[in-house]
Design a protein around this motif. Sequence first.
Motif, PDB file in Angstrom:
ATOM      1  N   TYR A  36      67.739  71.515  54.213  1.00  0.00           N
ATOM      2  CA  TYR A  36      67.678  72.758  54.988  1.00  0.00           C
ATOM      3  C   TYR A  36      68.752  73.745  54.530  1.00  0.00           C
ATOM      4  N   ILE A  37      69.967  73.257  54.319  1.00  0.00           N
ATOM      5  CA  ILE A  37      71.051  74.146  53.893  1.00  0.00           C
ATOM      6  C   ILE A  37      70.748  74.734  52.515  1.00  0.00           C
ATOM      7  N   HIS A  38      70.163  73.924  51.627  1.00  0.00           N
ATOM      8  CA  HIS A  38      69.790  74.431  50.302  1.00  0.00           C
ATOM      9  C   HIS A  38      68.845  75.612  50.416  1.00  0.00           C
ATOM     10  N   TRP A  39      67.790  75.475  51.248  1.00  0.00           N
ATOM     11  CA  TRP A  39      66.794  76.542  51.347  1.00  0.00           C
ATOM     12  C   TRP A  39      67.309  77.728  52.137  1.00  0.00           C
ATOM     13  N   GLY A  58      58.965  89.434  58.905  1.00  0.00           N
ATOM     14  CA  GLY A  58      58.123  89.919  57.814  1.00  0.00           C
ATOM     15  C   GLY A  58      58.742  89.616  56.465  1.00  0.00           C
ATOM     16  N   GLU A  59      60.056  89.698  56.390  1.00  0.00           N
ATOM     17  CA  GLU A  59      60.740  89.372  55.144  1.00  0.00           C
ATOM     18  C   GLU A  59      60.754  87.864  54.901  1.00  0.00           C
ATOM     19  N   VAL A  60      60.753  87.089  55.988  1.00  0.00           N
ATOM     20  CA  VAL A  60      60.610  85.637  55.840  1.00  0.00           C
ATOM     21  C   VAL A  60      59.251  85.317  55.229  1.00  0.00           C
ATOM     22  N   GLU A  61      58.212  85.975  55.723  1.00  0.00           N
ATOM     23  CA  GLU A  61      56.867  85.786  55.173  1.00  0.00           C
ATOM     24  C   GLU A  61      56.828  86.173  53.697  1.00  0.00           C
ATOM     25  N   ALA A  62      57.514  87.265  53.352  1.00  0.00           N
ATOM     26  CA  ALA A  62      57.535  87.723  51.960  1.00  0.00           C
ATOM     27  C   ALA A  62      58.227  86.699  51.062  1.00  0.00           C
ATOM     28  N   LEU A  85      63.381  77.330  57.338  1.00  0.00           N
ATOM     29  CA  LEU A  85      63.523  78.666  57.908  1.00  0.00           C
ATOM     30  C   LEU A  85      63.080  78.704  59.368  1.00  0.00           C
ATOM     31  N   VAL A  86      62.098  77.900  59.715  1.00  0.00           N
ATOM     32  CA  VAL A  86      61.696  77.807  61.124  1.00  0.00           C
ATOM     33  C   VAL A  86      62.835  77.212  61.942  1.00  0.00           C
ATOM     34  N   TYR A  87      63.491  76.202  61.403  1.00  0.00           N
ATOM     35  CA  TYR A  87      64.648  75.633  62.109  1.00  0.00           C
ATOM     36  C   TYR A  87      65.727  76.699  62.282  1.00  0.00           C
ATOM     37  N   PHE A  92      68.047  77.652  65.754  1.00  0.00           N
ATOM     38  CA  PHE A  92      69.442  78.085  65.670  1.00  0.00           C
ATOM     39  C   PHE A  92      69.627  79.508  66.206  1.00  0.00           C
ATOM     40  N   LEU A  93      68.737  80.429  65.799  1.00  0.00           N
ATOM     41  CA  LEU A  93      68.884  81.826  66.220  1.00  0.00           C
ATOM     42  C   LEU A  93      68.069  82.162  67.464  1.00  0.00           C
ATOM     43  N   GLY A  94      67.154  81.267  67.876  1.00  0.00           N
ATOM     44  CA  GLY A  94      66.369  81.507  69.088  1.00  0.00           C
ATOM     45  C   GLY A  94      65.314  82.580  68.944  1.00  0.00           C
ATOM     46  N   VAL A  95      64.739  82.715  67.742  1.00  0.00           N
ATOM     47  CA  VAL A  95      63.712  83.725  67.480  1.00  0.00           C
ATOM     48  C   VAL A  95      62.342  83.048  67.454  1.00  0.00           C
ATOM     49  N   ASP A  96      61.366  83.670  68.102  1.00  0.00           N
ATOM     50  CA  ASP A  96      60.003  83.120  68.112  1.00  0.00           C
ATOM     51  C   ASP A  96      59.389  83.240  66.723  1.00  0.00           C
ATOM     52  N   THR A  97      58.943  82.111  66.166  1.00  0.00           N
ATOM     53  CA  THR A  97      58.384  82.098  64.806  1.00  0.00           C
ATOM     54  C   THR A  97      56.901  81.731  64.800  1.00  0.00           C
ATOM     55  N   SER A  98      56.256  81.808  65.948  1.00  0.00           N
ATOM     56  CA  SER A  98      54.866  81.339  66.043  1.00  0.00           C
ATOM     57  C   SER A  98      53.889  82.205  65.264  1.00  0.00           C
ATOM     58  N   ASN A  99      54.271  83.450  64.958  1.00  0.00           N
ATOM     59  CA  ASN A  99      53.336  84.356  64.292  1.00  0.00           C
ATOM     60  C   ASN A  99      53.637  84.556  62.815  1.00  0.00           C
TER      61      ASN A  99
END
Length: 328
Positions: A36-39, A58-62, A85-87, A92-99
């Motif tokens: 995880y730390i590597h990525w 959106g940048e995560v998707e990119a 990145l989902v983790y 860790f950051l508490g952001v919804d990643t479902s979409n």
Amino acid sequence: MDDVRPRLPQNSDKFIPSVRRHIRESGLAYRTEQTYIHWIKRFIHYYKLRHPQEISLGEVEAFLSYLSVDCNCSVNTQRIALNALVYLYKRFLGVDTSNIGFTPARQYRRLPVVYSREEIKAIVSRLKGVYRLQVELMYGSGLRCAELLSLRVKDIDFGSNNVFVRAGKGNKDRTTILPQGLISQLHKQIQHVELIHAGDIEDGYGDVYMPDALERKYPAAAGTTAWQFLFPASRVAPCPRSGVIRRHHLHPSALAKQLRRAVREAGVKKPPRAHAFRHSFATHLLEVGYDLRTIQELLGHSDIATTEIYTHVVNRGGKGVLSPVDRL
């Protein structure tokens, strides 16, 4: 000792140490932490060291699409990056990643590298000493390289003819078979470990690395022969967690080097991979009639679909079909 978690700096507000601490508090394996730390680091560097809170989904998707389209990464590599990145964002950051949406990598079915019995004999005959025993044990018990090197003296049970694998992949314990033909060699190896351990005690060392909190729970166990690594390193070194001088297990690169040489000298044209002996173990058991469920338990697969891949490489003469050219 790169499989031992290093101590984290106290009261550090830096980003990566904070993520590491969160991962450890979540109880994930150290190998997962390293991946995880590597990525996460690769992701941050891709966006020129911007803080992840400033990087949109959106940048995560990119980034995930970039791995597939521009880097030609496999679907498994892309999936690992996605998990990391989902983790990072969800846990860790508490952001919804479902979409999150991205261009998925193309998934191909890759067959494992399997050595024939003749190839294994040729490779093993060109190995000597502890490296020969290691390869024979991987092939004879179906062990992963990391599982092999993590074995302690106590994990070889001559009474029940079992090899105990502790905290294998997925942090799961299991047992697998102890090859009868290796018993005398294993006894000699344990005697060798006892001599090394006695010398370490005389030199003022002798304590071995203990996983998790076992060092506090059993403070005297680290100095016993039973807890010593079955394949100890050639020299002692400071532990990255405590700084204590200890003898760890052999590094996997030493075995990999010897294996490359043996495969080359044996004239085997397949890749020199330690994991291929585990694949060969499963395939050869399947060839002689053992059922998939038994092989699944010996390998420690959680899903039998993972074990079923060996049905595609088992030596049954092209799935039992006689080639037309053989009828001419």
